[in-house]
Design a protein around this motif. Structure first.
Motif, PDB file in Angstrom:
ATOM      1  N   ARG A 186      43.385  56.094  40.382  1.00 48.54           N
ATOM      2  CA  ARG A 186      41.951  55.957  40.602  1.00 48.54           C
ATOM      3  C   ARG A 186      41.650  54.789  41.522  1.00 48.54           C
ATOM      4  O   ARG A 186      42.429  53.865  41.680  1.00 48.54           O
ATOM      5  CB  ARG A 186      41.200  55.782  39.295  1.00 48.54           C
ATOM      6  N   ARG A 187      40.500  54.879  42.137  1.00 50.87           N
ATOM      7  CA  ARG A 187      40.031  53.766  42.933  1.00 50.87           C
ATOM      8  C   ARG A 187      38.619  53.447  42.489  1.00 50.87           C
ATOM      9  O   ARG A 187      37.759  54.325  42.416  1.00 50.87           O
ATOM     10  CB  ARG A 187      40.027  54.119  44.411  1.00 50.87           C
ATOM     11  N   GLY A 188      38.396  52.189  42.160  1.00 51.30           N
ATOM     12  CA  GLY A 188      37.073  51.754  41.754  1.00 51.30           C
ATOM     13  C   GLY A 188      36.499  50.773  42.759  1.00 51.30           C
ATOM     14  O   GLY A 188      37.240  50.000  43.362  1.00 51.30           O
ATOM     15  N   LEU A 189      35.197  50.846  42.935  1.00 48.54           N
ATOM     16  CA  LEU A 189      34.503  49.846  43.754  1.00 48.54           C
ATOM     17  C   LEU A 189      33.559  49.090  42.829  1.00 48.54           C
ATOM     18  O   LEU A 189      32.709  49.694  42.181  1.00 48.54           O
ATOM     19  CB  LEU A 189      33.739  50.529  44.892  1.00 48.54           C
ATOM     20  N   TYR A 190      33.771  47.759  42.746  1.00 46.62           N
ATOM     21  CA  TYR A 190      33.049  46.949  41.776  1.00 46.62           C
ATOM     22  C   TYR A 190      32.036  46.067  42.500  1.00 46.62           C
ATOM     23  O   TYR A 190      32.406  45.341  43.434  1.00 46.62           O
ATOM     24  CB  TYR A 190      33.999  46.009  41.016  1.00 46.62           C
ATOM     25  N   SER A 191      30.819  46.124  42.055  1.00 48.12           N
ATOM     26  CA  SER A 191      29.829  45.165  42.550  1.00 48.12           C
ATOM     27  C   SER A 191      29.976  43.869  41.764  1.00 48.12           C
ATOM     28  O   SER A 191      29.913  43.866  40.536  1.00 48.12           O
ATOM     29  CB  SER A 191      28.420  45.725  42.362  1.00 48.12           C
ATOM     30  N   THR A 192      30.206  42.762  42.474  1.00 47.51           N
ATOM     31  CA  THR A 192      30.460  41.509  41.749  1.00 47.51           C
ATOM     32  C   THR A 192      29.319  40.515  41.902  1.00 47.51           C
ATOM     33  O   THR A 192      29.516  39.304  41.897  1.00 47.51           O
ATOM     34  CB  THR A 192      31.786  40.861  42.195  1.00 47.51           C
ATOM     35  N   ALA A 193      28.116  41.076  42.049  1.00 49.11           N
ATOM     36  CA  ALA A 193      26.951  40.194  42.121  1.00 49.11           C
ATOM     37  C   ALA A 193      26.743  39.491  40.779  1.00 49.11           C
ATOM     38  O   ALA A 193      26.510  38.283  40.732  1.00 49.11           O
ATOM     39  CB  ALA A 193      25.712  40.988  42.504  1.00 49.11           C
ATOM     40  N   GLU A 194      26.859  40.253  39.694  1.00 46.70           N
ATOM     41  CA  GLU A 194      26.602  39.677  38.375  1.00 46.70           C
ATOM     42  C   GLU A 194      27.799  39.808  37.432  1.00 46.70           C
ATOM     43  O   GLU A 194      27.667  39.600  36.227  1.00 46.70           O
ATOM     44  CB  GLU A 194      25.370  40.357  37.749  1.00 46.70           C
ATOM     45  N   HIS A 195      28.936  40.227  37.992  1.00 46.67           N
ATOM     46  CA  HIS A 195      30.143  40.384  37.180  1.00 46.67           C
ATOM     47  C   HIS A 195      31.356  39.847  37.938  1.00 46.67           C
ATOM     48  O   HIS A 195      31.310  39.702  39.157  1.00 46.67           O
ATOM     49  CB  HIS A 195      30.374  41.847  36.828  1.00 46.67           C
ATOM     50  N   PHE A 196      32.402  39.542  37.195  1.00 44.06           N
ATOM     51  CA  PHE A 196      33.648  39.192  37.858  1.00 44.06           C
ATOM     52  C   PHE A 196      34.816  39.835  37.120  1.00 44.06           C
ATOM     53  O   PHE A 196      34.711  40.184  35.937  1.00 44.06           O
ATOM     54  CB  PHE A 196      33.845  37.686  37.956  1.00 44.06           C
ATOM     55  N   TYR A 197      35.903  39.980  37.864  1.00 45.02           N
ATOM     56  CA  TYR A 197      37.144  40.528  37.340  1.00 45.02           C
ATOM     57  C   TYR A 197      37.922  39.349  36.769  1.00 45.02           C
ATOM     58  O   TYR A 197      38.129  38.350  37.462  1.00 45.02           O
ATOM     59  CB  TYR A 197      37.901  41.179  38.486  1.00 45.02           C
ATOM     60  N   ILE A 198      38.343  39.450  35.523  1.00 44.63           N
ATOM     61  CA  ILE A 198      39.018  38.306  34.915  1.00 44.63           C
ATOM     62  C   ILE A 198      40.485  38.606  34.684  1.00 44.63           C
ATOM     63  O   ILE A 198      40.864  39.723  34.351  1.00 44.63           O
ATOM     64  CB  ILE A 198      38.341  37.890  33.587  1.00 44.63           C
ATOM     65  N   ASN A 199      41.306  37.605  34.906  1.00 45.40           N
ATOM     66  CA  ASN A 199      42.745  37.788  34.773  1.00 45.40           C
ATOM     67  C   ASN A 199      43.386  36.549  34.166  1.00 45.40           C
ATOM     68  O   ASN A 199      42.990  35.429  34.450  1.00 45.40           O
ATOM     69  CB  ASN A 199      43.361  38.066  36.149  1.00 45.40           C
ATOM     70  N   GLU A 200      44.381  36.796  33.328  1.00 43.44           N
ATOM     71  CA  GLU A 200      45.112  35.691  32.716  1.00 43.44           C
ATOM     72  C   GLU A 200      46.499  35.613  33.333  1.00 43.44           C
ATOM     73  O   GLU A 200      47.212  36.617  33.373  1.00 43.44           O
ATOM     74  CB  GLU A 200      45.267  35.925  31.204  1.00 43.44           C
ATOM     75  N   LEU A 201      46.886  34.447  33.794  1.00 43.16           N
ATOM     76  CA  LEU A 201      48.217  34.262  34.359  1.00 43.16           C
ATOM     77  C   LEU A 201      49.062  33.417  33.420  1.00 43.16           C
ATOM     78  O   LEU A 201      48.588  32.461  32.839  1.00 43.16           O
ATOM     79  CB  LEU A 201      48.140  33.555  35.707  1.00 43.16           C
ATOM     80  N   SER A 202      50.327  33.774  33.289  1.00 46.52           N
ATOM     81  CA  SER A 202      51.228  32.905  32.543  1.00 46.52           C
ATOM     82  C   SER A 202      52.650  33.145  33.022  1.00 46.52           C
ATOM     83  O   SER A 202      53.553  32.465  32.588  1.00 46.52           O
ATOM     84  CB  SER A 202      51.118  33.161  31.043  1.00 46.52           C
TER      85      SER A 202
END
Lengths: 242, 242
Positions: free
Chosen positions: B226-242
């Motif tokens: 799938r391919r998604g297009l995200y509007s990030t005006a009021e949201h963000f993609y969150i990721n945890e790195l370790s």
DNA sequence: TAGTGGTCTAGACCACTCC
DNA sequence: GAGTGGTCTAGACCACTAG
């Protein structure tokens, strides 16, 4: 019989915390081995199995690395492969190229509200602000701006950054004893302004990834706040979900 | 003494594979308990400790969920909290809102080169193409386009999608017996074209996140691209790195 | 050959859930 | 009270590394 200790947790988790404390205190340095499981079991007065479970968790968190037959090692950012632990960027075509860091600025400043909140320090505290470009194969792909607490990074300078061969985190590890252990990133899409476009060699208002990172050292202490702008013409940010 | 089995691996990993096979065959369904560790140990002829290590790994991969005193359960996308396991989107302000899916299209088509390669099927095979919008708090934030192998999702229709209350993956799980277990995402920044801008209610050429996902079911079998297009005006993609 | 981590087992007891 | 997973222990043997 009630638990008497104020903060109850299983034995192996207490052992885990003791190991982290030893790491934090500098008893065992990055790249070195820690004592064998038998020795740790003796030292802490528990069975080898309990030590093993503590070490298992630390290995799962990439804080320790086990190597059969050799021992258990403290993770280090000196290892070139460790670069991609925190830099989730891959080239669309071609294999993995080690990026090269080009420092632009290293300024002293005072923490604003946002930096202070993120770093857990007082507003107005001394901080360093570092700007740099990451080049893949000679081409600029990332521009980073970092906010670093002044007390932790005393003595940081542009010259030091320019002289260092290797990743920033390996510099922090070697010169300041600060080991990045985990981070969270918030990603958005933004538009390149004139200045950024020039540095990244793209058209003005090209879409870029904005990657805001808060990085932690042992004991969940935040010690770096940064914002990166990534050009994704020939690279993408990769993530594994499970 | 040499290893006689063609594919040698530790006992607990063989047990793990047997458990995955049982899950894949539908012996235990999402949300149900699997047999107790004692029973599994008996069934496979190994000690409880070995079963435990196998289950530990499956729990770490979110394929199983342990609940003390109750038993071990098969993970399910029915659980509303599971939505955010694969959707790494958070609102900048305010708490977590459950997104609502609004299906737009469900077309039959044939797999092109890229879809075929990603899904591990023959070019020209039957596939479904689904388009939908994700709304947070009534506002459109994500537009998704999915490519699904036709043989796995036989009978999928726009009506079915519209009727379903719940996440897409819970529909796949309930109606098609397909459980998404893991995924990889490739993220880039792109510019909104006219059509997308209209749907997401943003200006044309607004920067958006492009999130390309390949999702796998048991046995590392890809079953959704799938391919998604995200509007990030009021949201963000969150990721945890370790 | 000695030392390390990796696997496997067996058994005891604890903590939680449900009846 | 019975059954589940969670913790802890002790000991045996295997696989890998190094001198």
């Amino acid at each position: 019989m009630a638990h008497e200790s104020p903060t109850f947790s299983p034995l192996y988790r207490q052992i885990k915390n003791l190991i982290v404390q030893a790491l934090d205190s500098g008893e065992w340095l990055p790249g070195q081995t820690i004592p064998s499981e038998q020795e740790l079991a003796l030292r802490f007065g528990v069975s080898q199995g309990t030590v093993r479970k503590a070490v298992d968790e630390l290995a799962a968190e990439n804080i320790l690395v086990r190597r059969q037959g050799k021992g258990t090692f403290v993770s280090t950012h000196q290892d070139p492969r460790a670069v991609f632990r925190f830099l989730r960027l891959k080239a669309v075509n071609g294999g993995p190229v080690l990026p090269k860091s080009q420092p632009l600025e290293c300024l002293r400043g005072k923490a604003g509200q946002e930096a202070a909140r993120n770093l857990g320090i007082e507003p107005g505290s001394q901080i360093f602000i570092v700007r740099r470009v990451l080049k893949f194969d000679g081409k600029p792909v990332v521009i980073d701006e970092m906010y670093l607490p002044g007390d932790v990074f005393q003595g940081l300078s542009l010259e030091m950054l320019k002289e260092w061969q290797g990743s920033l985190y390996s510099l922090f590890e070697s010169r300041f004893g600060v080991r990045m252990v985990r981070a969270t990133e918030k990603i958005r899409a933004v538009s390149a302004d004139r200045a950024v476009a020039d540095v990244l060699n793209v058209q003005e208002s090209t879409p870029l990834l904005s990657v805001e990172r808060l990085a932690y050292t042992y004991g969940d202490k935040p010690v770096e706040w940064r914002r990166g702008l990534y050009s994704t013409a020939e690279h993408f940010y990769i993530n594994e979900l499970s």
